[in-house]
Design a protein around this motif. Structure first.
Motif, short mmCIF file in Angstrom:
data_model
loop_
_atom_site.label_atom_id
_atom_site.label_comp_id
_atom_site.label_asym_id
_atom_site.label_seq_id
_atom_site.Cartn_x
_atom_site.Cartn_y
_atom_site.Cartn_z
N LEU B 185 66.16 29.63 39.50
CA LEU B 185 67.01 30.02 40.62
C LEU B 185 66.21 30.36 41.87
N THR B 186 64.98 30.85 41.68
CA THR B 186 64.19 31.28 42.84
C THR B 186 63.08 30.29 43.17
N LEU B 304 75.20 25.47 30.77
CA LEU B 304 76.47 25.52 31.51
C LEU B 304 76.42 26.62 32.57
N ILE B 305 75.73 27.71 32.24
CA ILE B 305 75.66 28.81 33.22
C ILE B 305 74.75 28.42 34.39
N ILE B 306 73.72 27.63 34.11
CA ILE B 306 72.86 27.17 35.22
C ILE B 306 73.63 26.17 36.09
N VAL B 311 76.29 25.16 41.27
CA VAL B 311 77.47 24.82 42.08
C VAL B 311 77.86 25.99 42.98
N PHE B 312 77.63 27.21 42.51
CA PHE B 312 78.04 28.40 43.24
C PHE B 312 77.11 28.70 44.42
N LEU B 360 72.26 37.86 36.14
CA LEU B 360 71.15 37.26 36.88
C LEU B 360 71.66 36.13 37.78
N VAL B 361 72.43 35.21 37.20
CA VAL B 361 72.88 34.07 38.01
C VAL B 361 73.91 34.49 39.06
#
Lengths: 178, 460
Positions: B185-186, B304-306, B311-312, B360-361
């Motif tokens: 993510l970072t 799926l969470i990634i 998308v978010f 976290l996400v």
């Protein structure tokens, strides 16, 4: 509580397909990833100083296959994280109906995603979307991912059926209910 | 409508969906898609485009993001480490390496007061180096350690608390699932983040053992000493734990020395764990089936969470809400560490209700620009190290959430193994460990080098 024998043939068949895909498809993909990557790094790169060209491409494509098999199986085996903060404060009827409505919304959303993946797949070759070294087109892998998401839509529909009929969802392979 | 207001509405909708028990990943995808349509439409409408055309542009942007980001997440080479390390952990579990670890720690520490609980924490730390999952560590060690502690009349609170807290080390010690997701993510190096977790992981393990020592010092009856193992037994236990040293040494050591990239280390680690399992004849058909399905299930959760996060995040970027928050927070006269403290307190609060990876996400898209805008005394040339240091702090705060009431996930996992222990007893047992984690965060704030020294010295 739902007995697996009470589940319609189509849901039992879907369960078998999902477990089969996860077990054999996923197992073969995992084995391929472990052996190819390890062989390339230990034998070819470190020992012979001659890494195989394109291994990274194959591993990336394997990952797409793995994800495509994992998502619907995860949906059926209760892998997708839900947060149960307010559920104890809801009436059982409201909780059940909210889960039905939300699964229908989720199904529609995943259907749109599957359609968009199909659409993107059709455009992939045209726009030159390929792997970097072996230039393998991403087109079939978009389709595979669309198939995985499409199967997840079927899982969500089967959840709705079970929630309407039994007020609960029997998870695949574990015998748990939610 | 202002973009920031759209962003706030998006976050509120997300909270409502999560509260209604909509899966986290799907909530993020739904809010991401609808939010991108609304924000893009709004953006083009505000610059004078017709509403119809602006809406059409919004739909096209959102749909393109939906397929593009999904494929991007599924084909991200760095994410290959997730199924590989999960596979390694599952193979380590069935091969008996986890029970060997506990046995070794038990033989060496079991005769001390609170020694069994300390051995459990040490074994959890060891298992964490084989598996990036805190739940797997808690379940695996709980099954082995809880019956032993019961046999030696340990108090339920100390026994279950040490398993629940020890399990959280899986989220910090490499290969850590939390670190992988933070890295993706970072856009930080997975290898450096893994290395950053090593020393804090060891220090936190020692702090946990210190917390146990402090507890038995006050109440000796809660952790009576076990029998002293003779030297041959201790030596034999150490020898049986050698495969663990071998697998962890090669994977983690290989990454530190630059011999392997994280992806290579993960596949070699899985191969070595497979070889150990085969040599010990612990891989039957049933075990192979279990290992594969568990790996697929864990991969499904994370991917799926990634995808949801991928998308978010564009929606959040369009609304410019994170930027507004940066301006707001940096204008407060409380200094960098004051802002960090606020962020940590918010994380602690959210940790009471949200699952670690989900939190976290959900938070990183908003928090990251704030951290990037602050210096914390880091040299601007070491901006990456600042993000890595913050990653370690975040992961420890998330670990605190895993044992915090009312929904500490590790506590529930331990409860599923220790059916007869009331929840309040387990929650009572976690407090010494919770404060040890808080102390670890203070140490990291005072001495950032605890986290960044190893990644700064690693090769490659």
């Amino acid at each position: 509580m739902a007995d697996p024998k009470e589940l319609p043939f189509i849901i039992r068949t879907l369960d078998k397909i999902l477990i089969g895909l996860a077990l054999f498809g996923g197992g073969a993909t995992l084995a391929f990833m472990v052996f190819v990557s390890s062989f390339n790094v230990i034998v070819m790169r470190k020992a012979l100083n001659s890494p195989v060209q394109g291994v990274e491409d194959l591993l990336i494509l394997s990952l797409v296959i793995l994800v495509a098999f994992a998502i619907p199986f995860g949906g059926r085996s209760g892998a997708h994280i839900e947060i149960e903060i307010f559920e104890s404060r809801m009436s059982p009827k409201f909780a059940n109906w909210s889960m039905i409505v939300l699964r229908l919304v989720a199904g529609a959303l995943m259907l749109v995603m599957a359609f968009q993946l199909l659409h993107a797949g059709q455009m992939a070759t045209k726009f030159g979307e390929t792997t970097q070294q072996l230039l393998i087109s991403y087109e079939p892998f978009y389709y595979l991912l669309a198939l995985g998401v499409g199967l997840y839509v079927l899982v969500l529909i089967s959840d709705v059926y079970q929630l309407v009929k039994f007020d609960t969802v029997r998870k695949s392979g574990s015998g748990e209910t939610s | 409508m202002s973009m920031s207001l759209l962003g706030i509405l998006g976050l509120l909708s997300l909270m409502v969906l999560l509260g209604l028990r909509f899966p986290v990943a799907l909530s993020m995808i739904l809010v991401g898609v609808v939010g991108t349509i609304a924000a893009t439409t709004n953006k083009f409408y505000l610059v004078g485009m017709d509403l119809d055309k602006a809406f059409d542009r919004g739909i096209r942007t959102a749909m393109s993001n939906l397929s593009g980001e999904t494929f991007e997440a599924a084909s991200n080479f760095n994410l290959l480490v997730i199924p590989m390390f999960v596979l390694m952990g599952n193979l380590a579990g069935v091969s008996g390496m986890s029970s060997d670890l506990f046995n070794a720690a038990y033989r060496w520490m079991g005769h001390m007061r609170g020694g069994l609980a300390s051995a459990t924490v040490a074994a959890c730390a060891g298992f964490a180096a084989l598996s990036g999952s805190s739940l797997a560590a808690a379940v695996t060690m709980g099954r082995v350690a809880l019956p032993e502690m019961k046999k030696f009349n340990y108090s339920d609170s100390l026994a279950t608390g040490s398993v629940a807290a020890g399990g959280t080390l899986g989220f910090l010690i490499p290969p850590s699932g939390g670190m992988i997701i933070y890295a993706v993510l970072t856009e930080q190096s997975i290898g450096r983040l893994f290395m950053a977790g090593v020393i804090p992981g060891i220090v936190l393990t020692l702090l946990f053992i210190g917390a146990i020592y402090q507890t038995v010092l006050r109440k000796p009856e809660v952790g009576p000493a076990g029998s002293k193992a003779p030297w041959p037994e201790r030596r034999a236990a150490l020898i049986s734990a050698l495969p663990f040293v071998f697998v962890v040494g090669i994977t983690i050591g290989g990454m530190y020395t630059g011999f392997f990239t994280p992806v290579e280390a993960s596949s070699v680690g899985a191969l070595l764990a497979l070889i150990v399992a085969i040599m010990r004849r612990s891989l039957g058909i049933k075990e192979i089936r279990e290992v594969i399905l568990q790996t697929m299930k864990a991969s499904a959760t994370v991917f799926l969470i990634i995808i949801g996060a991928f998308v978010f995040i564009p929606f959040m970027s369009i609304t410019e809400l994170p930027g507004q928050l940066v301006t707001l927070l940096t204008s407060l006269p409380i200094g960098d560490y004051g802002i960090l403290l606020i962020i940590i307190l918010i994380y602690m609060f959210l940790g009471m209700f949200l699952e670690g990876i989900a939190m976290l996400v959900l938070t990183i898209p908003v928090v990251l620009p704030i951290i990037a805008a602050l210096s914390f005394g880091f040299d601007p040339a070491l901006a990456d190290m600042k993000m890595i240091w913050f990653g370690v702090i975040v992961v420890i705060v998330l670990e605190m959430g895993m044992i915090s009431p009312p929904v500490g996930i590790n506590v529930f996992v331990v409860k599923s193994i220790a059916n007869n222990v009331p929840m309040r007893e387990i929650f009572r047992g976690i407090w010494p460990f919770w404060f040890a984690m808080a102390l670890m965060i203070v140490l990291l704030m005072l001495f950032p080098r605890i986290a960044v020294w190893l990644p700064m010295t690693m090769v490659g």
